[in-house]
Enzyme design. Structure first.
Site, PDB file in Angstrom:
ATOM      1  N   GLY A 192       0.840  -1.201   0.000  1.00 34.70           N
ATOM      2  CA  GLY A 192       0.000   0.000   0.000  1.00 34.70           C
ATOM      3  C   GLY A 192       0.868   1.242   0.000  1.00 34.70           C
ATOM      4  O   GLY A 192       1.490   1.582   1.012  1.00 34.70           O
ATOM      5  N   ASN A 252      -6.304   0.163   1.832  1.00 39.02           N
ATOM      6  CA  ASN A 252      -7.571   0.825   2.147  1.00 39.02           C
ATOM      7  C   ASN A 252      -8.455  -0.067   3.015  1.00 39.02           C
ATOM      8  O   ASN A 252      -8.526  -1.270   2.792  1.00 39.02           O
ATOM      9  CB  ASN A 252      -8.356   1.129   0.863  1.00 39.02           C
ATOM     10  CG  ASN A 252      -7.473   1.629  -0.266  1.00 39.02           C
ATOM     11  OD1 ASN A 252      -6.588   0.920  -0.715  1.00 39.02           O
ATOM     12  ND2 ASN A 252      -7.702   2.829  -0.694  1.00 39.02           N
ATOM     13  N   THR A 253      -9.148   0.567   3.968  1.00 42.29           N
ATOM     14  CA  THR A 253     -10.152  -0.146   4.772  1.00 42.29           C
ATOM     15  C   THR A 253     -11.416   0.717   4.789  1.00 42.29           C
ATOM     16  O   THR A 253     -11.813   1.242   5.835  1.00 42.29           O
ATOM     17  CB  THR A 253      -9.650  -0.391   6.205  1.00 42.29           C
ATOM     18  OG1 THR A 253      -9.133   0.850   6.740  1.00 42.29           O
ATOM     19  CG2 THR A 253      -8.555  -1.429   6.268  1.00 42.29           C
ATOM     20  N   GLU A 297      -2.620  14.136   7.917  1.00 37.85           N
ATOM     21  CA  GLU A 297      -2.173  14.656   6.630  1.00 37.85           C
ATOM     22  C   GLU A 297      -1.848  16.140   6.758  1.00 37.85           C
ATOM     23  O   GLU A 297      -2.454  16.859   7.553  1.00 37.85           O
ATOM     24  CB  GLU A 297      -3.241  14.401   5.570  1.00 37.85           C
ATOM     25  CG  GLU A 297      -3.316  12.928   5.227  1.00 37.85           C
ATOM     26  CD  GLU A 297      -4.433  12.581   4.259  1.00 37.85           C
ATOM     27  OE1 GLU A 297      -4.784  13.415   3.423  1.00 37.85           O
ATOM     28  OE2 GLU A 297      -4.947  11.448   4.367  1.00 37.85           O
ATOM     29  N   LYS A 324      -6.637   2.865  18.307  1.00 36.76           N
ATOM     30  CA  LYS A 324      -6.674   3.688  17.093  1.00 36.76           C
ATOM     31  C   LYS A 324      -8.081   4.234  16.854  1.00 36.76           C
ATOM     32  O   LYS A 324      -8.273   5.425  16.605  1.00 36.76           O
ATOM     33  CB  LYS A 324      -6.207   2.857  15.895  1.00 36.76           C
ATOM     34  CG  LYS A 324      -6.315   3.548  14.565  1.00 36.76           C
ATOM     35  CD  LYS A 324      -5.439   4.785  14.472  1.00 36.76           C
ATOM     36  CE  LYS A 324      -5.841   5.656  13.310  1.00 36.76           C
ATOM     37  NZ  LYS A 324      -5.096   6.888  13.209  1.00 36.76           N
ATOM     38  N   ASN A 353      -9.270   8.399  17.272  1.00 39.49           N
ATOM     39  CA  ASN A 353      -9.974   9.185  16.255  1.00 39.49           C
ATOM     40  C   ASN A 353     -11.359   9.603  16.741  1.00 39.49           C
ATOM     41  O   ASN A 353     -11.810  10.719  16.461  1.00 39.49           O
ATOM     42  CB  ASN A 353     -10.073   8.400  14.945  1.00 39.49           C
ATOM     43  CG  ASN A 353      -8.822   8.616  14.095  1.00 39.49           C
ATOM     44  OD1 ASN A 353      -7.955   9.412  14.454  1.00 39.49           O
ATOM     45  ND2 ASN A 353      -8.734   7.916  12.987  1.00 39.49           N
ATOM     46  N   CYS A 362     -10.590   9.433   7.539  1.00 36.45           N
ATOM     47  CA  CYS A 362     -10.527   8.603   8.748  1.00 36.45           C
ATOM     48  C   CYS A 362     -11.659   8.785   9.753  1.00 36.45           C
ATOM     49  O   CYS A 362     -12.237   7.795  10.207  1.00 36.45           O
ATOM     50  CB  CYS A 362      -9.206   8.854   9.453  1.00 36.45           C
ATOM     51  SG  CYS A 362      -7.805   8.336   8.446  1.00 36.45           S
ATOM     52  N   PHE A 410      -9.913  18.578   2.367  1.00 37.06           N
ATOM     53  CA  PHE A 410     -10.589  18.456   3.667  1.00 37.06           C
ATOM     54  C   PHE A 410      -9.905  19.243   4.765  1.00 37.06           C
ATOM     55  O   PHE A 410     -10.470  19.470   5.833  1.00 37.06           O
ATOM     56  CB  PHE A 410     -10.779  16.988   4.059  1.00 37.06           C
ATOM     57  CG  PHE A 410      -9.575  16.305   4.649  1.00 37.06           C
ATOM     58  CD1 PHE A 410      -8.611  15.723   3.840  1.00 37.06           C
ATOM     59  CD2 PHE A 410      -9.411  16.225   6.028  1.00 37.06           C
ATOM     60  CE1 PHE A 410      -7.507  15.087   4.386  1.00 37.06           C
ATOM     61  CE2 PHE A 410      -8.314  15.585   6.589  1.00 37.06           C
ATOM     62  CZ  PHE A 410      -7.348  15.022   5.771  1.00 37.06           C
TER      63      PHE A 410
END
Ligand SMILES: NC(=O)c1ccc[n+]([C@@H]2O[C@H](COP(=O)([O-])OP(=O)(O)OC[C@H]3O[C@@H](n4cnc5c(N)ncnc54)[C@H](O)[C@@H]3O)[C@@H](O)[C@H]2O)c1
Ligand SMILES: O=c1ccn([C@@H]2O[C@H](COP(=O)(O)OP(=O)(O)O[C@H]3O[C@H](CO)[C@@H](O)[C@H](O)[C@H]3O)[C@@H](O)[C@H]2O)c(=O)[nH]1
Length: 469
Positions: free
Chosen positions: A8, A82-83, A156, A211, A215, A267, A329
């Site tokens: 990935g 990707n998930t 990011e 995790k 978030n 996310c 975003f």
């Protein structure tokens, strides 16, 4: 020489491996991907992602499409695929779609002939390691696998500094001697540059759940502050002042309390929905309901913004030109996955507005695809997404903020790019239709200065412009 292979080559795999390659010269690092276009881009001067500082990292891992060869040769395999949220079948709209993860695991089992440490880098539901373990061990042909959970916490736009100087690195493993040995092997990689006290080890399930929880907590802070913006507007309180004073309490902290048009990114929503689904599956409807509200407030914030725009402009934007400044975003990324700009633009288009968009890092092709795409389709590998969706005719995209705003009836600022603070708003005002409206979804402009120029300004959670009361 230890060999690491990361499956990935995306926003996580690319930067993370670049930093590991830089900090661990004794380790061979390769990043593989099924997307030929992505690997070609990593091997060119035009990187597939925009991430400040990435160009300067220096040491580069090898990027390759020869997935099986490098997996076969690797000692440690990171899986960073990707998930996305499932769009159909059991758990649609909530559960994580583990198709890409499972296909990576099956491929690892097919090609491996030596023992491997398999590291979950993707964000996955708690207990995924157990499923992966089953896939690997049922097809093992005598190969020993140790599964570790090593979730990534980078954001990011600040990925490189987050990777160089992480708040913590978390490694979860089986509580067996073999599991603990694998944890130590991975710990030794990070210990090349991360202070030991910031490398936390835990059991697998704690690491996986941490995790999702991290978030959920971060998104919760934003929904908490956003939930109060309408009340601030109605009462004359200023959300920035409220958040500042509340954040001065060291138990609360000032970070992540910026009111906005809503949170976006690949996310937060995905991971909270995932948490909600896991709670429901474990018979915890009240807990699921609690976290669902974080998303409800976020959705409400985006529609509240659209309603404010339409209501302020005499209850219709039909045929009016609305300039949208910022589509990604957040600032410092070209990523548009789940950006609030998509929902805002779709809301304005539903009211028949004509939209002119400027974002310094997002292409016209990307914007058109985003506006044509169905919910949740944005987080699949790019080469598996629709190639030529219909273009939305009422949308134009420019490479200049002045061009985008020329002749516009209103402006919506949807991303907090620094350059939007320094625009010549007098020039913009002069070239707009009057009355000229500006809706600041990120609280980046100086409201009073713009009102003095003549704009009617709406800033999220700030006392209302007299025009709007
Ligand atoms: N983007 C972030 O800031 C961030 C931060 C922390 C965690 N995460 C998590 O990390 C994971 C990856 O996120 P991302 O943003 O890097 O996604 P991404 O879409 O940028 O990258 C994923 C890559 O995996 C590739 N891929 C998919 N299936 C594959 C397979 N079977 N074999 C080889 N390659 C395959 C895709 O082609 C794609 O290039 C997700 O689970 C995400 O939730 C993301
Ligand atoms: O006070 C704030 C902070 C952020 N945002 C918005 O929230 C979204 C997410 O921002 P941010 O968290 O900075 O970016 P991401 O890259 O989505 O990073 C989050 O998601 C990653 C993927 O799981 C995690 O690794 C990171 O720790 C987590 O911060 C963006 O739309 C921001 O504009 C606000 O509206 N107000």
């Amino acid at each position: 020489m230890v060999k690491i292979c990361c499956i990935g080559a995306g926003y996580v795999g690319g930067p993370t491996m670049a930093v590991i390659a830089l900090k661990c010269p004794a380790v061979e690092v390769v990043v593989v991907d099924i997307s030929v276009a992505r690997i070609n881009a990593w091997n060119s001067d035009q990187l597939p992602i925009y991430e400040p500082g990435l160009d300067d990292v220096g040491e580069e891992p090898l990027f390759s499409t020869d997935v099986e060869k490098h997996v076969f040769e690797a000692d440690i395999i990171f899986v960073s695929v990707n998930t996305p949220t499932k769009t159909s079948g059991l758990g649609a709209g909530k559960a994580a779609d583990l198709t890409y993860w499972e296909s990576a695991a099956r491929m690892i089992a097919d090609v491996s002939k030596s023992d491997k440490i398999v590291v979950e880098k993707s964000t996955v539901p708690v207990k995924t390691a157990e499923a992966i373990e089953k896939i690997l061990t049922h097809n093992s042909k005598g190969v020993n696998y140790q599964i570790l959970s090593n979730p990534e916490f980078l954001a990011e736009g600040t990925a490189i500094q987050d990777l160089f100087n992480p708040d913590r690195v978390l490694i979860g493993g089986r509580e067996t001697p073999e599991g603990q040995k694998a944890v130590q092997v991975l710990k030794a990689v990070y210990a090349q540059w991360v202070p030991e006290d910031r490398i936390i080890t835990s059991n697998l399930w704690s690491a996986e759940l941490t995790k999702l929880t991290a978030n959920a907590f971060l998104a919760d802070r934003i929904s908490s502050v956003n939930s109060l913006t309408a009340l601030c507007e109605a009462t004359g309180a200023d959300v920035t002042e409220v958040a500042y004073s509340v954040g001065m309490d060291s138990r609360i902290s000032p970070k992540f309390l910026n009111a906005s048009v809503g949170f976006g990114g690949s996310c937060f929503q995905k991971d909270i929905l995932n948490l909600v689904y896991i709670c429901e599956c474990n018979g915890l409807p009240e807990v699921a309901e609690y976290w669902k509200h974080v998303i409800r407030i976020n959705d409400n914030q985006k529609s509240r913004f659209v309603n404010r725009v339409v209501a302020s402009m005499f209850n219709t934007v039909s045929g009016k030109k609305i300039a949208v400044l910022g589509f990604s975003f957040k600032k410092d990324t070209g990523d548009t996955r789940e950006t609030p700009a998509i929902d805002v633009c779709k809301g304005l288009l539903a009211d028949k507005a004509s939209i002119s968009i400027y974002d310094p890092q997002v292409t016209e092709d990307q914007i058109q695809r985003d506006l044509a795409m169905n919910k949740f389709d944005w987080d699949h590998p790019i080469h598996l997404q629709p190639t030529s969706p219909a273009t939305v005719k009422q949308v134009s995209v420019t490479w200049d903020a002045y061009e985008a705003t020329k002749g516009a009836h209103g402006i919506c600022i949807l991303t907090e790019w620094d350059e939007f603070k320094g625009l010549d708003y007098q020039k913009i005002y002069d070239n707009m239709q009057k009355p000229a409206f500006l809706f600041d979804g990120r609280n980046v402009v100086d409201t009073e200065k713009l009102r003095a120029i003549g704009f009617i300004v709406h800033s999220i959670g700030k006392p209302l412009d007299p025009w709007l009361t």
